[in-house]
Scaffold this active site. Structure first.
Site, mmCIF file in Angstrom:
data_model
loop_
_atom_site.group_PDB
_atom_site.id
_atom_site.type_symbol
_atom_site.label_atom_id
_atom_site.label_comp_id
_atom_site.label_asym_id
_atom_site.label_seq_id
_atom_site.Cartn_x
_atom_site.Cartn_y
_atom_site.Cartn_z
ATOM 1 N N PHE A 133 22.090 1.169 15.460
ATOM 2 C CA PHE A 133 21.804 1.678 16.685
ATOM 3 C C PHE A 133 22.804 1.371 17.779
ATOM 4 O O PHE A 133 23.595 0.494 17.828
ATOM 5 C CB PHE A 133 20.331 0.862 17.173
ATOM 6 C CG PHE A 133 19.975 1.085 18.651
ATOM 7 C CD1 PHE A 133 18.976 2.133 18.886
ATOM 8 C CD2 PHE A 133 20.212 0.520 19.976
ATOM 9 C CE1 PHE A 133 18.430 2.435 20.149
ATOM 10 C CE2 PHE A 133 19.591 0.601 21.171
ATOM 11 C CZ PHE A 133 18.886 1.759 21.029
ATOM 12 N N ASP A 185 18.596 -6.161 12.100
ATOM 13 C CA ASP A 185 18.135 -5.706 13.257
ATOM 14 C C ASP A 185 16.498 -5.294 12.953
ATOM 15 O O ASP A 185 16.496 -4.293 12.223
ATOM 16 C CB ASP A 185 18.833 -4.638 14.029
ATOM 17 C CG ASP A 185 18.197 -4.511 15.505
ATOM 18 O OD1 ASP A 185 17.077 -4.469 15.555
ATOM 19 O OD2 ASP A 185 18.885 -4.106 16.372
ATOM 20 N N TYR A 197 8.821 -4.981 22.579
ATOM 21 C CA TYR A 197 8.201 -3.925 23.410
ATOM 22 C C TYR A 197 8.004 -2.675 22.496
ATOM 23 O O TYR A 197 7.165 -1.782 23.315
ATOM 24 C CB TYR A 197 8.957 -3.526 24.732
ATOM 25 C CG TYR A 197 10.352 -3.330 24.576
ATOM 26 C CD1 TYR A 197 10.578 -1.929 24.103
ATOM 27 C CD2 TYR A 197 11.372 -4.200 24.463
ATOM 28 C CE1 TYR A 197 12.169 -1.667 23.868
ATOM 29 C CE2 TYR A 197 12.736 -3.875 24.376
ATOM 30 C CZ TYR A 197 13.105 -2.740 23.982
ATOM 31 O OH TYR A 197 14.550 -2.123 23.740
ATOM 32 N N LYS A 198 8.323 -2.686 21.456
ATOM 33 C CA LYS A 198 8.083 -1.332 20.549
ATOM 34 C C LYS A 198 6.670 -1.507 19.779
ATOM 35 O O LYS A 198 5.618 -1.580 20.513
ATOM 36 C CB LYS A 198 9.380 -1.273 19.603
ATOM 37 C CG LYS A 198 10.470 -0.759 20.408
ATOM 38 C CD LYS A 198 11.788 -0.768 19.299
ATOM 39 C CE LYS A 198 12.918 -0.440 20.294
ATOM 40 N NZ LYS A 198 14.219 -0.427 19.875
ATOM 41 N N ARG A 214 11.708 13.134 17.093
ATOM 42 C CA ARG A 214 11.253 11.782 16.588
ATOM 43 C C ARG A 214 9.786 11.565 16.953
ATOM 44 O O ARG A 214 9.644 11.425 18.189
ATOM 45 C CB ARG A 214 12.338 10.698 16.948
ATOM 46 C CG ARG A 214 12.140 9.514 16.300
ATOM 47 C CD ARG A 214 12.800 8.338 16.790
ATOM 48 N NE ARG A 214 12.581 7.711 17.739
ATOM 49 C CZ ARG A 214 13.275 6.788 18.281
ATOM 50 N NH1 ARG A 214 14.219 5.866 17.569
ATOM 51 N NH2 ARG A 214 12.672 6.259 19.642
HETATM 52 C C1 LIG Z 1 15.320 -0.394 20.717
HETATM 53 C C2 LIG Z 1 16.442 -0.971 19.789
HETATM 54 C C3 LIG Z 1 17.363 -1.913 20.528
HETATM 55 C C4 LIG Z 1 17.168 -2.242 21.853
HETATM 56 O O1 LIG Z 1 17.960 -3.326 22.535
HETATM 57 P P1 LIG Z 1 17.529 -3.811 24.087
HETATM 58 O O2 LIG Z 1 18.412 -4.902 24.094
HETATM 59 O O3 LIG Z 1 16.175 -4.308 24.131
HETATM 60 O O4 LIG Z 1 17.752 -2.567 25.067
HETATM 61 C C5 LIG Z 1 18.365 -2.611 19.767
HETATM 62 N N1 LIG Z 1 18.640 -2.384 18.220
HETATM 63 C C6 LIG Z 1 17.689 -1.288 17.732
HETATM 64 C C7 LIG Z 1 17.704 -1.117 16.216
HETATM 65 C C8 LIG Z 1 16.699 -0.873 18.572
HETATM 66 O O5 LIG Z 1 15.879 0.199 17.984
#
Ligand SMILES: *Cc1c(COP(=O)(O)O)cnc(C)c1O
Length: 411
Positions: free
Chosen positions: A133, A211, A236-237, A383
């Site tokens: 990401f 992660d 939040y996911k 997606r």
């Molecule tokens: C959604 C996501 C993030 C988001 O990070 P934030 O700091 O909450 O914006 C980070 N890593 C991955 C793999 C994600 O899917």
């Protein structure tokens, strides 16, 4: 004659789904809108409205500053660790005392990459995937700059099925401090073989930072058993904590003694309210807390954990597999020109499905106009994020049918 699973209609799958009734517990699920983005922002639970109302009236409004308490008194000061322990137990397969909730995934990546490098002094390399990401890659770049480390990139040979332990084994060595990897890839949903990756990393003395943003709450994670050293993830996911809900950070107990992180704020101090002259870290993972915890934003996560405890993470995973299998089949049936951009084997696939077609960017724009909300991810990826407890098979069918209509209507 046996029936192909492709031919079981969505309404029959919904009728037979033991978890179907839970959908009504989410705000807005009764509306015609098709929501296929629960992996980016989960729907709120109805009880969350009540919880927030009573939090304002009773805890915040009633307790005021007394609500904080001191460490160990069961007040807001303890929430980063008590909520962390709940997530650890319900979703992560992790023993207590190893998870804190606070800050964002981005900030926790920063803290834990620094911590990993400090646990492996003298080593000069960070291994990561070009498919990670963006925030993971960007933060790794700045941590490498700050510490004089070198980034070693893995280009997965097959992005659809993700990074393999062989690909990790090929690049790690005695200079590797840490391997940074997503458990479930944000585009393809490919599940990384965390235990195998940890094994090859540990063979050369390197650490693994995982992660879990796209796995926590949807895929059972046996974090302690995999041997992963450190982890971060979003709430939040699939944990439905609401926009900007604070993230989790995990550090295996065996690394607590030497643990150092760069954001040495007062809330991670051994005795925050002593307001003493110098920083002295709190024992264990509490030292990962930097500033004042986001108490209000942690409330909704507890509601989703209640529901996950009631249903069980294994049952959630079973529905997730059924939904992604249905989506892949529906994609083949209704969008024959598209290609599956996720692993075909459900055992290798997380909670979302990506369908690839050169015109998907336009398709997704057309879908949003029709109140069908999936995500677009380059290159050419539709997606579909299928949050198991708030998504029906009929919703998936409606979304993919609409995508087929939009694609057919493009000039
Ligand atoms: C959604 C996501 C993030 C988001 O990070 P934030 O700091 O909450 O914006 C980070 N890593 C991955 C793999 C994600 O899917």
């Amino acid at each position: 004659m046996s029936t192909s699973p492709d031919l079981v209609p969505a309404h029959a799958l919904d009728a037979a789904d033991p978890l179907a009734a839970h959908r009504d517990r989410f705000v807005g699920a009764e509306q015609p809108l098709v929501y296929l983005d629960g992996n980016s922002l989960g729907r709120p639970l109805r009880v969350t409205g009540e919880r927030l109302r009573s939090f304002v009236d009773e805890e915040w409004g009633g307790r005021l500053i007394r609500g904080w308490g001191d460490v160990g008194e069961g007040g807001w000061m303890d929430l980063p660790l008590t909520l962390g322990d709940r997530i650890a137990r319900t979703c992560l397969g992790a023993a207590p005392g190893q998870v804190v909730v606070g800050d964002s995934t981005t900030v926790n990546l920063y803290k834990l990459l620094h911590a990993a490098a400090a646990l492996r002094p003298g080593r000069t390399e960070v291994v990561l995937s070009a498919d990670d990401f963006p925030t993971d890659r960007y933060v790794a770049e700045s941590v490498a700059r700050e510490r004089g480390l070198h980034l070693v990139w893995i280009e997965p040979a097959e992005p659809t099925t993700g990074v393999t332990d062989d690909e990790v084994a090929a690049v790690v060595g005695e200079q590797t401090a840490v391997v940074l990897l997503s458990h479930v890839a944000y585009r393809s949903a490919a599940i990384a073989p965390l235990a195998a990756v940890a094994e090859v990393a540990h063979e050369v003395g390197a650490l693994v930072l995982a992660d879990l943003s796209h796995s926590v709450g949807v895929l059972p994670v046996q974090l302690d058993r995999t041997g992963v050293d450190l982890a971060v993830g979003c709430t939040y996911k699939f944990l439905n904590g609401g926009p900007g809900a604070p993230a989790l950070a995990y550090v295996a107990a065996r690394h607590h003694a030497g643990l150092a992180q760069p954001v040495t704020g007062w809330m991670g101090h051994a005795d925050p309210f002593a307001m003493g002259p110098g920083y002295e870290p709190a024992p264990g993972v509490r030292r990962l807390v930097a500033g004042t915890p986001s108490v209000l934003s942690m409330q909704p996560v507890a509601d989703m954990l209640d529901l996950l405890d009631e249903v069980g993470i294994e049952a959630v995973r079973a529905k997730s597999v059924a939904l992604t299998t249905f989506a892949a089949d529906a994609g083949r049936r209704l969008l024959p020109d598209a290609r599956l951009g996720s692993p075909a084997d459900p055992e290798r696939r997380g909670g979302h499905v990506t369908l690839l077609h050169p015109r998907m960017r336009e398709v997704v724009a057309g879908l949003w106009q029709r109140e069908v909300l999936p995500d677009y991810r380059d290159p050419g990826g539709l997606r579909l994020g299928l949050s198991p407890l708030s998504t029906s098979f009929a919703e998936v069918e409606a979304g993919i049918s609409a995508a087929a209509e939009v694609l057919a209507g493009l000039a």
